[in-house]
Design an enzyme around this catalytic site. Sequence first.
Site, mmCIF file in Angstrom:
data_model
loop_
_atom_site.group_PDB
_atom_site.id
_atom_site.type_symbol
_atom_site.label_atom_id
_atom_site.label_comp_id
_atom_site.label_asym_id
_atom_site.label_seq_id
_atom_site.Cartn_x
_atom_site.Cartn_y
_atom_site.Cartn_z
ATOM 1 N N ASP A 223 26.624 33.251 52.286
ATOM 2 C CA ASP A 223 25.223 32.869 52.465
ATOM 3 C C ASP A 223 24.751 33.167 53.881
ATOM 4 O O ASP A 223 25.556 33.372 54.805
ATOM 5 C CB ASP A 223 25.061 31.376 52.135
ATOM 6 C CG ASP A 223 23.741 31.069 51.473
ATOM 7 O OD1 ASP A 223 22.794 31.851 51.662
ATOM 8 O OD2 ASP A 223 23.644 30.041 50.775
ATOM 9 N N ASP B 60 16.435 31.600 45.324
ATOM 10 C CA ASP B 60 16.757 30.190 45.118
ATOM 11 C C ASP B 60 15.900 29.596 44.016
ATOM 12 O O ASP B 60 16.072 28.435 43.655
ATOM 13 C CB ASP B 60 16.558 29.397 46.416
ATOM 14 C CG ASP B 60 17.850 29.325 47.215
ATOM 15 O OD1 ASP B 60 18.864 29.856 46.733
ATOM 16 O OD2 ASP B 60 17.843 28.752 48.320
HETATM 17 C C1 GLA Z 1 21.169 28.487 49.991
HETATM 18 C C2 GLA Z 1 21.579 29.249 48.744
HETATM 19 C C3 GLA Z 1 21.820 28.295 47.611
HETATM 20 C C4 GLA Z 1 22.884 27.298 48.008
HETATM 21 C C5 GLA Z 1 22.486 26.610 49.302
HETATM 22 C C6 GLA Z 1 23.602 25.754 49.837
HETATM 23 O O1 GLA Z 1 19.933 27.915 49.834
HETATM 24 O O2 GLA Z 1 20.634 30.200 48.416
HETATM 25 O O3 GLA Z 1 22.207 28.978 46.446
HETATM 26 O O4 GLA Z 1 24.098 27.950 48.157
HETATM 27 O O5 GLA Z 1 22.146 27.532 50.324
HETATM 28 O O6 GLA Z 1 23.276 25.148 51.010
#
Ligand code: GLA
Length: 785
Positions: A478, A545
């Site tokens: 990430d 997301d």
């Molecule tokens: C980001 C990612 C999510 C998740 C969160 C965790 O927003 O896109 O899928 O992994 O971080 O903190």
Amino acid sequence: MDLPLEKRIFHLTTDETSYLLFVNDFGHLENVYYGPKITLSEPYDLKEIEDLRRAPTLSTGTNVSYDEEKDPYFTLDWARLEVGTPGKGDFRGPSLLVEGDKGFVNDFRFVSSKNIVRNLDKEDLPYPLKFDESLQITLEDDMTGAIIVLRYLVYKKSNVIARDVVIKKGNYRLHKALSFNLDLPQKEYEVLSTYGAWGSEGHVATHELVPGVFSVKTQAGPSSNRHNPLTIVKTLGDNLENGLMYGFNLVYSGPFEMNFELTPDFRLRINGGINALMFYKDMKDAEGDFVTPWAVMTVTKRGQNGIKANFHQFVNKHIIRGRYQNKARPILINNWEGTYFNFTERKIHQFIKKGQELGFELFVLDDGWFVDRDSDYAGLGNFDVNKKKLPHGIDGLAKYAKKHGLKFGLWIEPEMVNEGSDTYNNYYEYVMQVEGFEPSKCRHQLCLDLRYREIQDYLINKISTLVKSANISYIKWDYNRPLSDFGTGNSDAGTFFYDYTVGLYRILREVMDLCPNVLFEGCASGGNRFDLGVLCYFPQIWASDCSDAIERIRIQSTLSLGYPQSTYSSHVTTSPNHQTLRRTSLTTRFAMAMLGVFGYELDITHLTPLEERQIKEQIAFYKEHRHLLLYGQLQEIKLNPIYNKRCFCVINPAKTESIVVFINEQVDILPHTLLIPSLGLDETRTYKITSNKQYSNIKDFGSLLKFVLPKHIKYDGFIINTLSKTHSAEEMTKNEVKLEQVVPGTLLNSGKVSLYPEWGGRGISDETSILGDFGAVYLHIKAID
Ligand code: GLA
């Protein structure tokens, strides 16, 4: 130019396209044609080339004649150039800007060419693999002394040409170094570009060009969710499905610019590459040559579908590399939307056990597993497991998953830190900041300056050690904020973003080498770094997301313009959806998720028995058709607007098998009988069409139930509520709606084969299709003879 004609012409061809370069009488390199494949006379005929390069008008008035004595009519402003530079009469936006000791006047002219490009593996930036042909052309600018090499890689079957520019070390300063320049002839043009934001990625903007410059640029650090470097040019009046279209993209993950400049007489200059804002490079003190990122381009007569076919094949064959190229991806269950940070080892064990029961292949533990990470306020930069939450550590969990037949995966965010974490404390000097000033935070976190080898080595070591510490077969990488406070101290400020990106690529390259069997999934708060650069390392990226199936229609459909479905992951999450509170059926959520890299992200330990049955069936369906879904050609089919539906299909290369998905936008009172659009399947075959089994929620019928239920059962009471958790409306009424029919290919292609009529208030039977708002139906179509 006293070179023989055959040394002045470079005809790069792919299966369906031609790119024709020509060294003009003064030595400038011109692109005289880019489009559907053409054949040139052999031996070459100068007249043909002259016809193609003819300027729309002869130079007069205020045009600058490049060499009045030799040819008063030739002006660089009319020429279609491979490098655009200022100072000799080309007044369009330059692709290269070099400052020498005599100023900004540049004039690059032909020196030599070679039919070979070598040793790309040794370079810092990734490139598309396995090209069929290559070419490099060296040009020199007498004004500044700058020497550049234009490199071309040809990918025949995908109809793609990649190009970059190498600027040799010398006594000059670069102010702009774009990767490509292409000048197209006089026409009316439109540009399709994308825009978005967190959770709302993938909007398409269509911009009718007017004389002036339209630029798509980002300067957020990553390529970003604001705009994607994927851009498409079409000629006005040409149809989206069939017209002439050009597609462009960059193999780069940093700030970029793509410029579309329409001249007053409607000629189009396109150039793109590293965003020139804040960019400069002193080539005198450079350690070596400066290499721009690779740009890729394609052209097709088949509109969007042609662009998709070319770019999808190109990405699957030449960008994605390693063990997962063209391979099945495991069906995963990720705990993020199911638990967020609030999980215990016990809960994760339950997930894994249930995951096994439902048929999953991989369990992914998302954010929250390491020391201090109970919210996004702390912990980033710690790599040790939080033993309070997970007493048996990551190794214990991985073993537990293995025991239950599942692979194990983990979330990391290595490029960022929270204050107080181990990395922050031990490597504070690499936290991005301007000395003496507090850096600004985003999601409470700060960025590491990846330009430095020491921090690169630290991260390579931390990540590979973590991966090897347990049986980990997947990593979600990430990156949750854009860059700010990019103070540079005494180091080169003009290449900050470029050097950051090169540093990142080195980390990725080394980590991939150390962990060749691990599947990496990129993520940047969803789609904040979705680009061909990242895809050279991570075969798949979490697209957004926002997991709402209806929002995903737009996000995935936009991504699919330039990226195949094997690159963007898509998960079935709970309903109402956490980001939009929209309710959609499990069928709809599945239908959208299977059109990407498929997985689930919800609390599977709290499903109803009916949901469990459906999920098992969905997983089994996906397993059976995984290759077709991941690697078949994805197309969007435009339906008659009367249906109010979107339609996507994947088709195998032999055109004998397809999966078609229809998703309702809003239900219509007029009950439609949906016709299956022509998919262009092999007409000599006979096909079996099978629809998914319909699962309607009895509660959706509301007070209508009063008229069919015995008096003592309330339509919104306990009994109906309980029954709805175990049985669908069709099961309760013993009306199994599942269409199966066998039809000849000619009939199927005629677009006249129909599905069951939709609900029209006339009661339910085993031939009533009930979709409702946002409902979906999907078909599997396969030749049976
Ligand atoms: C980001 C990612 C999510 C998740 C969160 C965790 O927003 O896109 O899928 O992994 O971080 O903190």
